[in-house]
Design an enzyme around this catalytic site. Sequence first.
Site, PDB file in Angstrom:
ATOM      1  N   LYS A   1       9.195  -2.747   4.862  1.00 17.71           N
ATOM      2  CA  LYS A   1       7.961  -3.498   5.637  1.00 17.71           C
ATOM      3  C   LYS A   1       7.718  -4.992   5.079  1.00 17.71           C
ATOM      4  O   LYS A   1       8.560  -5.399   4.117  1.00 17.71           O
ATOM      5  CB  LYS A   1       6.646  -2.685   4.953  1.00 17.71           C
ATOM      6  CG  LYS A   1       6.513  -1.136   5.325  1.00 17.71           C
ATOM      7  CD  LYS A   1       5.637  -1.031   6.598  1.00 17.71           C
ATOM      8  CE  LYS A   1       5.496   0.410   6.633  1.00 17.71           C
ATOM      9  NZ  LYS A   1       4.518   0.964   5.891  1.00 17.71           N
TER      10      LYS A   1
ATOM     11  N   HIS B   1       3.771  -9.031   2.560  1.00 17.68           N
ATOM     12  CA  HIS B   1       2.626  -9.946   3.225  1.00 17.68           C
ATOM     13  C   HIS B   1       2.068 -10.501   2.096  1.00 17.68           C
ATOM     14  O   HIS B   1       2.448 -10.655   0.888  1.00 17.68           O
ATOM     15  CB  HIS B   1       1.754  -9.017   3.832  1.00 17.68           C
ATOM     16  CG  HIS B   1       1.211  -7.865   3.208  1.00 17.68           C
ATOM     17  ND1 HIS B   1       0.420  -8.215   2.351  1.00 17.68           N
ATOM     18  CD2 HIS B   1       1.248  -6.536   3.413  1.00 17.68           C
ATOM     19  CE1 HIS B   1       0.028  -6.606   1.937  1.00 17.68           C
ATOM     20  NE2 HIS B   1       0.454  -6.034   2.424  1.00 17.68           N
TER      21      HIS B   1
ATOM     22  N   HIS C   1       0.901  -9.074  -1.342  1.00 20.70           N
ATOM     23  CA  HIS C   1       1.969  -8.884  -2.204  1.00 20.70           C
ATOM     24  C   HIS C   1       2.201 -10.337  -3.032  1.00 20.70           C
ATOM     25  O   HIS C   1       2.400 -10.140  -4.153  1.00 20.70           O
ATOM     26  CB  HIS C   1       3.256  -8.446  -1.501  1.00 20.70           C
ATOM     27  CG  HIS C   1       3.078  -7.181  -0.907  1.00 20.70           C
ATOM     28  ND1 HIS C   1       3.463  -6.810   0.327  1.00 20.70           N
ATOM     29  CD2 HIS C   1       2.652  -5.773  -1.449  1.00 20.70           C
ATOM     30  CE1 HIS C   1       2.999  -5.549   0.551  1.00 20.70           C
ATOM     31  NE2 HIS C   1       2.612  -4.985  -0.092  1.00 20.70           N
TER      32      HIS C   1
HETATM   33  N1  ARG Z   1       2.525  -0.824  -2.222  1.00 19.27           N
HETATM   34  C1  ARG Z   1       1.178  -0.966  -2.142  1.00 19.27           C
HETATM   35  C2  ARG Z   1       0.820  -1.831  -1.172  1.00 19.27           C
HETATM   36  O1  ARG Z   1       1.465  -2.398  -0.363  1.00 19.27           O
HETATM   37  C3  ARG Z   1       0.591  -1.655  -3.515  1.00 19.27           C
HETATM   38  C4  ARG Z   1       0.790  -0.735  -4.495  1.00 19.27           C
HETATM   39  C5  ARG Z   1      -0.318  -1.145  -5.646  1.00 19.27           C
HETATM   40  N2  ARG Z   1      -0.106  -0.081  -6.739  1.00 19.27           N
HETATM   41  C6  ARG Z   1      -0.985   0.937  -7.000  1.00 19.27           C
HETATM   42  N3  ARG Z   1      -0.368   1.842  -8.043  1.00 19.27           N
HETATM   43  N4  ARG Z   1      -1.453   1.367  -6.118  1.00 19.27           N
HETATM   44  O2  ARG Z   1      -0.454  -1.671  -0.435  1.00 19.27           O
END
Ligand code: ARG
Length: 630
Positions: free
Chosen positions: A153, A156, A159
């Site tokens: 993905k 963005h 991130h």
């Molecule tokens: N991969 C997730 C996203 O892009 C963020 C993860 C954040 N960390 C967690 N422990 N939920 O939205």
Amino acid sequence: MSTLSALRVNIDKPTANPVDVYRIHLTKLLAGLTGAAPAVIYPALQLTQTLAKGDLSLAVPALRLKGRKPDDVAQMIQNEFPDSPLLERPVADRSFVQFFFKPAPLAAIVLPLVLDDAANYGRDLTLGLHDPADHAKGRKRIVIDFGSPNIAKPFHAGHLRSTIIGGFLANLYEQANWDVVRLNYLGDWGKQYGVLGVGFADFGSRDELERDPIGHLFHVYVKVSAIARDQQAVIKEKEGQIAELNAKGEPVVALEAEVEKIRDASVDERARQYFKRMCDGDDEALGLWKTFRDLSIERYKDTFARLNIHYDVYDGESQIKDSSMEEAARVLEEKGLSEDSQGAKIVDLTQYAKKLGKAIIKKKDGTSIYLTRDIGAVFERYEKYHYDKMIYVIANQQDLHMMQLIKIIELMGRDDLAKRLQHINFGLVSGMSTRRGTVKFLDDILRDTADKMHEVMRANQSKYVQVEDPERTADILGISAVLVQDMSGKRINGYTFDMNRMTSFEGDTGPYLQYSHARLCSIIRKAEIPMDELSRADLSLLTEKHATDLVRTLAQWPDVFRNTYKTQEPVTVLTYLFKLTHALNSSYDRLNILKSEPDVKLARLALYCSVQRILNSGMRLLSLTPVERM
Ligand code: ARG
């Protein structure tokens, strides 16, 4: 994570904040003058916003003196203040009193502290200790979950911010003597990885994958998702037709068979089966998925390194064991917290707070979801790291997710863990699009900014020709531009990604900060004085206002560090660094080095070197790479 030997060196170092010396001294004097308790006076002595208002200020109402007007007390303090070796006569300003440090003793205290050990100046090493009085109890440990992109993905803006803010927090806690675990929790599990597996079987290329894993997987994912969408649309349309025929009482058998056939061959169905194979531990399906993951991680590592970020662990949703999620489900069931809802399992949190809503913890088909995996992770990480604190750096879009997570842990009877969890949230970035379209990977963002930076540098040809390695410099300046733009406001405020503004050398930007540092380094180089001579400098020669203002600003750094630890806001550091660089850049004309007498030259050099070291430490705290030439 630091080694034990590093730990020993750290905790043996005492923590030094020169302003505390003034606080202690002032507290004594003020207790005598006002009768207030020292414990009340000490914390009321605050740094000022601008040097014109003194070095420390006291809000008299904070002393809670009964029956006396604060303005009168302030006036009394000014009038009756005794002679002090450290302080000028204070200035009453309505209910406030401003205290000014005497310049000579201040320089004598502050500059040697900085010059002896700039890397430790300002750090408060007691913050990370379990018990400051008992070093044997060791340091506290923090897990910081940040960055965390999703494989295949786009990377963005959310991130990007998580990466920047998390990287900063990791540095901050490390400087505060905590044992820091930097953890990247990849989005690498769920049905979409079945979709990706199917897409790769249909359109993937091993060569492309090796060459550009992140880009290629994204490309495959977009392509196969579009096909899946089209197929779903066709199925929906045919189902509509079936309904119409049914209503008219006409035969539908043939059409139903057709839909069945389309559905069986659809990406959606194949992806479901593929993901099921992954869940069942099928070697082939898992093997391919693991290749995607490993190759992506290799690439992420390089990119994060450009931002000076090195993770201790590449974790991910895929790593959470079924057993820990099942155990959590069992506890929730046992405590009567979960209930069935149309085949799914939910926890109704509305009774605790309406906004918490109902949280799904298991889907109809029995599979886990994002929240379930986060619940499992809280326990698994505790087993593994015994964290004293865990921070999640995630956009405020996930406020509800995080509130649900923390509440559920608490309800499970693990308030001890719930209390250790903190969501550090932030607002959204808008306008982050590239010259090539809106999809963005971190690499693209950094490449774009470096290109733009190169353009800005080229616009000043006379300077440009002196830059040794323009490519590399443009890259570092571009990264600084991105970092500083992101950290320029409070976290919760969003901002607009503005390439022109952030790459400018004017205004409070990353390039400006870098330019200030490089110019200072160049002045120090040109003085051609060996560093070990600095200890002989006669600091009483630093009498000009520009010099004393710089010393006063340097004195604030330990307090700024401590405030930053409280606010957890990078802007606290950044505001300070801009104050320091503004004071610095306006002082060169007044505090010339090259044309000065040797004694004055040495004293000024000691001052400039101190500024350079603090500027350098501050920039590094914000993950910037300070450049020495440009
Ligand atoms: N991969 C997730 C996203 O892009 C963020 C993860 C954040 N960390 C967690 N422990 N939920 O939205």
